[in-house]
Motif scaffolding. Sequence first.
Motif, mmCIF file in Angstrom:
data_model
loop_
_atom_site.group_PDB
_atom_site.id
_atom_site.type_symbol
_atom_site.label_atom_id
_atom_site.label_comp_id
_atom_site.label_asym_id
_atom_site.label_seq_id
_atom_site.Cartn_x
_atom_site.Cartn_y
_atom_site.Cartn_z
ATOM 1 N N LEU A 344 75.562 28.599 -31.511
ATOM 2 C CA LEU A 344 74.083 29.037 -31.041
ATOM 3 C C LEU A 344 73.223 29.208 -32.340
ATOM 4 O O LEU A 344 71.981 29.654 -31.880
ATOM 5 C CB LEU A 344 74.285 30.264 -30.320
ATOM 6 N N ASP A 346 70.301 28.686 -35.014
ATOM 7 C CA ASP A 346 69.195 28.014 -35.273
ATOM 8 C C ASP A 346 69.298 26.713 -36.224
ATOM 9 O O ASP A 346 68.895 25.664 -36.128
ATOM 10 C CB ASP A 346 67.902 28.738 -35.305
ATOM 11 N N ARG A 428 73.264 25.367 -29.198
ATOM 12 C CA ARG A 428 72.104 24.611 -29.828
ATOM 13 C C ARG A 428 72.456 23.335 -30.390
ATOM 14 O O ARG A 428 71.867 22.417 -30.424
ATOM 15 C CB ARG A 428 71.573 25.615 -31.095
ATOM 16 N N TYR A 429 73.669 23.318 -31.190
ATOM 17 C CA TYR A 429 74.013 22.057 -31.910
ATOM 18 C C TYR A 429 75.534 21.939 -31.416
ATOM 19 O O TYR A 429 76.449 22.832 -30.900
ATOM 20 C CB TYR A 429 74.013 22.254 -33.532
ATOM 21 N N ARG A 465 71.781 17.837 -31.794
ATOM 22 C CA ARG A 465 70.969 18.501 -30.684
ATOM 23 C C ARG A 465 70.325 17.782 -29.545
ATOM 24 O O ARG A 465 70.170 16.650 -30.019
ATOM 25 C CB ARG A 465 70.002 19.836 -31.325
ATOM 26 N N THR A 469 64.285 19.007 -28.564
ATOM 27 C CA THR A 469 64.579 20.659 -28.696
ATOM 28 C C THR A 469 63.987 21.154 -29.992
ATOM 29 O O THR A 469 64.105 20.182 -31.096
ATOM 30 C CB THR A 469 65.973 20.922 -28.455
ATOM 31 N N HIS A 471 63.810 24.329 -33.166
ATOM 32 C CA HIS A 471 64.237 25.466 -33.643
ATOM 33 C C HIS A 471 63.745 26.714 -33.159
ATOM 34 O O HIS A 471 62.397 26.689 -32.882
ATOM 35 C CB HIS A 471 64.128 25.603 -35.096
ATOM 36 N N ARG A 472 64.368 27.588 -32.801
ATOM 37 C CA ARG A 472 63.853 28.921 -32.458
ATOM 38 C C ARG A 472 63.275 29.646 -33.661
ATOM 39 O O ARG A 472 63.934 29.755 -34.565
ATOM 40 C CB ARG A 472 64.987 29.792 -31.664
#
Length: 473
Positions: A344, A346, A428-429, A465, A469, A471-472
Amino acid sequence: MGWFTAPDYWLSRLVFQRALAGVYLVAFLTAALQFRALLGERGLLPAARFVARVPFRRAPSLFHLHCSDRFCAACAWTGCAVSAALAAGADGLLPLWGGMLLWLVPWALYLSIVNVGQTWYAFGWESLLLEVGFLAVFLGNDEVDPPVVVLFLLRWILFRLEFGAGLIKMRGDACWRNLTCLHYHHETQPMPGPLSWFFHRLPAPLHKVETAANHVTQLVVPFLLFAPQPIAAVAAALMIATQLWLVLSGNFSWLNWLTIVLALSVIPYPVHAPPVPGAPLWYGVVVLAVSAFLVFLSHRPVLNMLSRRQVMNRSFDPLHLVNTYGAFGSVSRVRHEVVLEGTLDDTPAEDGDWREYEFRGKPGDPRRWPRQFAPYHLRLDWLMWFAALSPAYAGEWFGTLVKRLLENDPGTLKLLRRSPFPSDTPPRYVRARLFRYRFTTWRELRETGACWERTYVREYLPPTRLAGTAHRS
C-alpha cells in the motif's frame, strides 16, 4: 454374436464406469469453480477472444455458438449433474441407445471446455479423460455384455499411457537411466503433497529402487496387459499399486486416478454375470466401425512412440480421440518459486511493507505444509510452477494476473488461499520475486518447524501499478 461380448467383465465394466463418472465429476467441478477467473469474460485468458480467432474445425466447442460466463457455468454445472447421475447408475435405467447418449453428454461438454481452455487445459490428463470418456460411450449398459473390442481398446490406452511415459523417460533425462531422478523429483515436482517431504528424505538407494520399479512398470508390465488371464490382471494390479504410490507422493490432478480406473477394467471379477440378451445388430455395427476408426487413428501415436523425437502429451485430432502421453521426460534439480507481493506504500521501496499473496497449493510460506488436492486440479498453481521455470511459460497471462491483483478482482482472488489486502483496499503496487526452495532436513524441521527453506534469487517482475494511477500526496 457370442464372440462379440465378454460376460466375465460385466462387473469390471460397472466398476470402471462408476469410477470414470467420479473422475468426470471432479473435472467438471474444477471447471465450475475456476473457469470464470481463468477463461471468463474478465479471465486471465478469455475464451471469447479465443473462439473469435480460432475456427470451429480446429477447436470444436459449444462455445463457438455462444460464449458467456453464465453459459460456461451452465455447461460446467450440467457436466457435474450428469456425471453424478452416471456415478449413481442412471445409464442402467435407460435403453441401450439412451445410456450411450447419456455418456456422450459429459464427453461433448468437456471437449467444449478443453478446446477453449488454452494453456490452462494443456495437460495430458485432459486428453486422457476425453479419449477414455469417448470409449465409455460404446461400452454399453445392463442390456448387453461388455464388447470385447472396447475392452481391448481400453487396454490399448493404458499400454500407450504407461509405455509412452516410460520411453520418454529413457530417451530424455540421463537421471532416469542412471536411476537418480527421484533424488530430486519429490522436491521439484509441480505441486508436492503432504507426504512429499518424507518421500524426498528416503535413503538414496531406495530412490534408485523406486526409479527401477517405475521402469519395469512402464516398459515391461504394459505388454502383459495383452496376455491371458490372470497374467493381465496381475499386470493391472502392479500398475494400480504404482499409481497409488504416486498418489501418496504428490498432487498430479486426476492422472493417477484415471490410470487406476483404466487398470480396473482389465481385472475380471469372480461374480456370475446376470443373463442378458445378445447385443443388437445396430450396436455391433456401431461399435466395430468406431473401433476400426480408432485403431486407424492409432498409427500416429505409435509412430510418435517409435520416433527418437518422441513428444509428450499431444493430441493428433481436434476431438482428442487418440493421443500420445508421457510426463517428466526431464526432471528439475532445483526448485524455483515465483512469490507475488503487494504493498500500500506510495513509493515501492525494496524494504517497504510488502505483503505476500498465499496460493492454495503451490509452496509459499516455508512453514506451511503442502496439502493434498488431487484429484482436484489447481490450474493457476500448476502454471505458476511453469512460470518459475521460465517467464516464457507465463507470457500470455502473468501480466493480466498482476493487473487483476491490483484491482482486487474477486474472481481472481478466489483462486488464491488468501489475499493480504481487504476487499475495499487494493494494493498500490504488486511485484514478483523468484526464490529457490528446498525441503528442510530432519534437523531443520525439528528446530524451525518449517518444511521449506527458501533463498532469494532475483527480481521476477519489478513493482508494477495500474496504468493511469498516480502517487497519493
